[in-house]
Design a protein around this motif. Structure first.
Motif, PDB file in Angstrom:
ATOM      1  N   UNK A  33       0.824  -1.209   0.000  1.00 27.52           N
ATOM      2  CA  UNK A  33       0.000   0.000   0.000  1.00 27.52           C
ATOM      3  C   UNK A  33       0.858   1.259   0.000  1.00 27.52           C
ATOM      4  N   UNK A  34       1.812   1.333   0.918  1.00 26.12           N
ATOM      5  CA  UNK A  34       2.636   2.545   1.018  1.00 26.12           C
ATOM      6  C   UNK A  34       3.587   2.693  -0.175  1.00 26.12           C
ATOM      7  N   UNK A  35       4.084   1.596  -0.690  1.00 25.60           N
ATOM      8  CA  UNK A  35       4.940   1.643  -1.875  1.00 25.60           C
ATOM      9  C   UNK A  35       4.162   2.199  -3.075  1.00 25.60           C
ATOM     10  N   UNK A  42      -0.215   5.987  -6.829  1.00 25.83           N
ATOM     11  CA  UNK A  42      -1.475   5.291  -7.093  1.00 25.83           C
ATOM     12  C   UNK A  42      -2.540   5.872  -6.165  1.00 25.83           C
ATOM     13  N   UNK A  43      -3.787   5.919  -6.632  1.00 28.40           N
ATOM     14  CA  UNK A  43      -4.929   6.440  -5.890  1.00 28.40           C
ATOM     15  C   UNK A  43      -5.021   5.825  -4.493  1.00 28.40           C
ATOM     16  N   UNK A  44      -5.401   6.638  -3.517  1.00 30.23           N
ATOM     17  CA  UNK A  44      -5.519   6.233  -2.116  1.00 30.23           C
ATOM     18  C   UNK A  44      -6.364   4.968  -1.952  1.00 30.23           C
ATOM     19  N   UNK A  45      -7.557   4.963  -2.541  1.00 31.64           N
ATOM     20  CA  UNK A  45      -8.474   3.830  -2.378  1.00 31.64           C
ATOM     21  C   UNK A  45      -7.960   2.580  -3.075  1.00 31.64           C
ATOM     22  N   UNK A  46      -7.330   2.735  -4.200  1.00 31.06           N
ATOM     23  CA  UNK A  46      -6.746   1.591  -4.911  1.00 31.06           C
ATOM     24  C   UNK A  46      -5.634   0.980  -4.048  1.00 31.06           C
ATOM     25  N   UNK A  47      -4.830   1.835  -3.425  1.00 25.11           N
ATOM     26  CA  UNK A  47      -3.762   1.350  -2.538  1.00 25.11           C
ATOM     27  C   UNK A  47      -4.344   0.597  -1.351  1.00 25.11           C
TER      28      UNK A  47
END
Length: 159
Positions: A33-35, A42-47
């Motif tokens: 997620x953080x990478x 990448x979009x917050x929700x996608x992460x």
């Protein structure tokens, strides 16, 4: 003494392995997620979804083979695992958040001075604890249940 047997069984080496797997899943999921968020924009929700997908996949395989030593090739396990994760999430976060905020309303003198951020963090922490407990019980006794245990329980009933 028989009533303690179930509790004793619940708190065994499988629980320790489940916790170890949880730490690994958190590192893999959160790391992904953080990478994605910080290095690839990448979009917050996608992460966030990637975190759950990566963590969920690693959880399934590590718990299946390492924690619960299941060698079943059943699609039922996968189906039950997905349903379990969804149920645990729905109980632990949306429902529990409402319960926690209800408790804040019942005891305003105790919780009134807390900021909304602090209340939210308490609800998230409570959700994490409930999620982990429900997930462990569900994986151990539903998703990856030991068929030998079922057979042994049936044999002892027959005696």
């Amino acid at each position: 003494m028989k009533s303690f047997a179930g509790v004793k069984e619940l708190f065994d080496v499988k629980l320790l392995k489940f916790i170890i797997v949880g730490v690994i899943n958190t590192i893999l999921g959160a790391g992904t997620m953080f990478l994605l968020y910080n290095c690839f924009n990448v979009n917050y929700y996608v992460c966030s979804v990637c975190n759950y997908v990566v963590g969920g996949i690693s959880s399934y395989f590590l718990n299946k083979y390492f924690t619960f030593k299941s060698h079943s090739r059943s699609k039922r396990e996968i189906f039950y695992f997905i349903i379990l994760i969804l149920v645990c999430y729905l109980i632990s976060y949306p429902v529990l958040k409402r319960v926690i905020y209800f408790i804040y309303g019942v005891f305003p003198n105790v919780f009134g001075s807390l900021s909304e951020k602090a209340k939210g963090n308490i609800a998230l922490l409570a959700g994490e604890i409930i999620y982990t407990g429900l997930n462990y019980i569900g994986q151990r006794y539903i998703v990856f249940k030991d068929p030998k245990k079922k057979y042994e329980a049936k044999e002892s009933e027959d005696e």
